[in-house]
Design a protein around this motif. Sequence first.
Motif, PDB file in Angstrom:
ATOM      1  N   UNK A  73      61.688 -62.970  63.431  1.00  0.00           N
ATOM      2  CA  UNK A  73      60.909 -64.119  62.969  1.00  0.00           C
ATOM      3  C   UNK A  73      61.491 -65.426  63.492  1.00  0.00           C
ATOM      4  N   UNK A  74      62.820 -65.557  63.399  1.00  0.00           N
ATOM      5  CA  UNK A  74      63.450 -66.808  63.838  1.00  0.00           C
ATOM      6  C   UNK A  74      63.304 -67.006  65.348  1.00  0.00           C
ATOM      7  N   UNK A  75      63.496 -65.948  66.123  1.00  0.00           N
ATOM      8  CA  UNK A  75      63.386 -66.067  67.578  1.00  0.00           C
ATOM      9  C   UNK A  75      61.959 -66.406  67.987  1.00  0.00           C
ATOM     10  N   UNK A  76      60.982 -65.751  67.374  1.00  0.00           N
ATOM     11  CA  UNK A  76      59.576 -66.041  67.690  1.00  0.00           C
ATOM     12  C   UNK A  76      59.198 -67.462  67.307  1.00  0.00           C
ATOM     13  N   UNK A  77      59.692 -67.897  66.133  1.00  0.00           N
ATOM     14  CA  UNK A  77      59.402 -69.266  65.681  1.00  0.00           C
ATOM     15  C   UNK A  77      60.027 -70.294  66.621  1.00  0.00           C
ATOM     16  N   UNK A  78      61.261 -70.042  67.015  1.00  0.00           N
ATOM     17  CA  UNK A  78      61.945 -70.968  67.919  1.00  0.00           C
ATOM     18  C   UNK A  78      61.228 -71.058  69.255  1.00  0.00           C
ATOM     19  N   UNK A  79      60.839 -69.926  69.808  1.00  0.00           N
ATOM     20  CA  UNK A  79      60.152 -69.926  71.096  1.00  0.00           C
ATOM     21  C   UNK A  79      58.780 -70.579  71.006  1.00  0.00           C
ATOM     22  N   UNK A  96      43.123 -73.269  63.070  1.00  0.00           N
ATOM     23  CA  UNK A  96      44.042 -72.234  62.593  1.00  0.00           C
ATOM     24  C   UNK A  96      43.374 -71.329  61.571  1.00  0.00           C
ATOM     25  N   UNK A  97      42.589 -71.915  60.638  1.00  0.00           N
ATOM     26  CA  UNK A  97      41.980 -71.131  59.561  1.00  0.00           C
ATOM     27  C   UNK A  97      40.749 -70.377  60.049  1.00  0.00           C
ATOM     28  N   UNK A  98      39.879 -71.066  60.782  1.00  0.00           N
ATOM     29  CA  UNK A  98      38.617 -70.465  61.195  1.00  0.00           C
ATOM     30  C   UNK A  98      38.721 -69.694  62.508  1.00  0.00           C
ATOM     31  N   UNK A  99      39.573 -70.186  63.411  1.00  0.00           N
ATOM     32  CA  UNK A  99      39.677 -69.542  64.715  1.00  0.00           C
ATOM     33  C   UNK A  99      40.594 -68.333  64.738  1.00  0.00           C
ATOM     34  N   UNK A 100      41.561 -68.290  63.819  1.00  0.00           N
ATOM     35  CA  UNK A 100      42.551 -67.211  63.757  1.00  0.00           C
ATOM     36  C   UNK A 100      43.119 -66.886  65.148  1.00  0.00           C
ATOM     37  N   UNK A 101      43.731 -67.871  65.822  1.00  0.00           N
ATOM     38  CA  UNK A 101      44.269 -67.582  67.165  1.00  0.00           C
ATOM     39  C   UNK A 101      45.355 -66.512  67.104  1.00  0.00           C
ATOM     40  N   UNK A 102      45.312 -65.601  68.061  1.00  0.00           N
ATOM     41  CA  UNK A 102      46.268 -64.494  68.088  1.00  0.00           C
ATOM     42  C   UNK A 102      47.664 -65.008  68.410  1.00  0.00           C
ATOM     43  N   UNK A 103      48.653 -64.459  67.706  1.00  0.00           N
ATOM     44  CA  UNK A 103      50.037 -64.870  67.933  1.00  0.00           C
ATOM     45  C   UNK A 103      50.469 -64.560  69.361  1.00  0.00           C
ATOM     46  N   UNK A 104      51.132 -65.540  69.975  1.00  0.00           N
ATOM     47  CA  UNK A 104      51.590 -65.375  71.347  1.00  0.00           C
ATOM     48  C   UNK A 104      50.655 -65.972  72.383  1.00  0.00           C
ATOM     49  N   UNK A 105      49.414 -66.308  71.972  1.00  0.00           N
ATOM     50  CA  UNK A 105      48.472 -66.913  72.913  1.00  0.00           C
ATOM     51  C   UNK A 105      48.758 -68.396  73.076  1.00  0.00           C
ATOM     52  N   UNK A 106      48.200 -68.984  74.130  1.00  0.00           N
ATOM     53  CA  UNK A 106      48.390 -70.415  74.373  1.00  0.00           C
ATOM     54  C   UNK A 106      47.796 -71.238  73.230  1.00  0.00           C
ATOM     55  N   UNK A 163      47.399 -70.408  70.086  1.00  0.00           N
ATOM     56  CA  UNK A 163      48.263 -70.280  68.903  1.00  0.00           C
ATOM     57  C   UNK A 163      49.456 -71.226  69.015  1.00  0.00           C
ATOM     58  N   UNK A 164      50.102 -71.229  70.181  1.00  0.00           N
ATOM     59  CA  UNK A 164      51.260 -72.100  70.397  1.00  0.00           C
ATOM     60  C   UNK A 164      50.874 -73.565  70.295  1.00  0.00           C
ATOM     61  N   UNK A 165      49.739 -73.931  70.916  1.00  0.00           N
ATOM     62  CA  UNK A 165      49.292 -75.327  70.903  1.00  0.00           C
ATOM     63  C   UNK A 165      48.963 -75.794  69.490  1.00  0.00           C
ATOM     64  N   UNK A 166      48.230 -74.965  68.733  1.00  0.00           N
ATOM     65  CA  UNK A 166      47.830 -75.343  67.372  1.00  0.00           C
ATOM     66  C   UNK A 166      49.045 -75.453  66.463  1.00  0.00           C
ATOM     67  N   UNK A 167      49.969 -74.488  66.562  1.00  0.00           N
ATOM     68  CA  UNK A 167      51.148 -74.499  65.692  1.00  0.00           C
ATOM     69  C   UNK A 167      52.030 -75.717  65.977  1.00  0.00           C
ATOM     70  N   UNK A 168      52.211 -76.049  67.251  1.00  0.00           N
ATOM     71  CA  UNK A 168      53.011 -77.219  67.603  1.00  0.00           C
ATOM     72  C   UNK A 168      52.323 -78.509  67.164  1.00  0.00           C
ATOM     73  N   UNK A 169      51.008 -78.559  67.334  1.00  0.00           N
ATOM     74  CA  UNK A 169      50.256 -79.748  66.906  1.00  0.00           C
ATOM     75  C   UNK A 169      50.383 -79.954  65.400  1.00  0.00           C
TER      76      UNK A 169
END
Length: 314
Positions: A164-170, A229-239, A241-247
């Motif tokens: 979890x920590x490694x995935x979150x950090x990346x 994030x709620x309606x689109x449910x982007x798959x973890x690891x996709x671009x 997902x990364x963009x939304x989580x960082x935003x």
Amino acid sequence: MRNAGKLTEGAILLAAFTVLLLITVYVPLIGSILNFVLPLPFMMFAAKNNIRFIVAFFIAAAIISFLAGSFIGLGLMLLYSVIGSVIGYLLQKNRSRTVILISSSLLFMAGLVIMYVVSASFFQLDIIHEFTQAYKESAEMSKELFRSMGQESQIEQVNKQTELLINTFQTLAPSLLIIGSIASVFVIQWICFPIIKRFGIKVQPWGSFRNLSLPRSLLWYYLIAIGIKILGHPAEGTYLYTAVLNALYILELFMVMQGLSLIFFIFHQRSVAKGLGVLVAILAFIIPPVHYIIMLLGITDLGFNFRKRFDQNG
């Protein structure tokens, strides 16, 4: 005589920078703190000279840095010299502290990205990979300790926490880079500006934090990111997902800053001791419930101009 004076000033500042650089490169423990002062000579020179002299100073510093610290010294010089020169030039043009912070943070962030790419490509030094490997090794030591104690059930939990920590950090690496760049430049200015003011260089003061009002458009960006994030449910690891989580991570910090500004505004209106406001700010980054309450206040202030209503009622 004027050019001779500039040459003398430049030589003194270059000598000071060389000393700072040598300590930073060869005494890492002290250098980890001293590197925040590396931009200082460039700030002082750029604040008083034109572009032609600044470029000449830059070239001379690059040559000396390579001779003194090889590629490491040159890399540090390129990163901090650009920041210092830009800050000094903007001070010469009497720009605001906000403009200076944003401009230098963007440059610092770009410099870090370039250094990361160069170190990973040419020197096989991947900082992110090194961090993940170090954490995995630490996790392995923890698992060995649990095995020796006969607590096999804890090993699976350690595996989940490590993953979890490694995935979150990346995933949050871009956000951490942005926040780290802003924080580093803020510390650089916090240390260097009082020094350069003693040498007669004019520095615009910060506005009061209690009057901070971020653009309302940030609230819309935040709501859009939540909706995706709620309606689109982007798959973890996709671009996406990364963009939304960082935003979301960055925008939530903005909401917290707006909420803290509102708290400081209310405390100022009610003549509450400043120490209490500082305590609330500290708790907002330590205790999760306080963090989210302050974030909600920031959202309310941006969406409904709660500060103005409070001022009118007060």
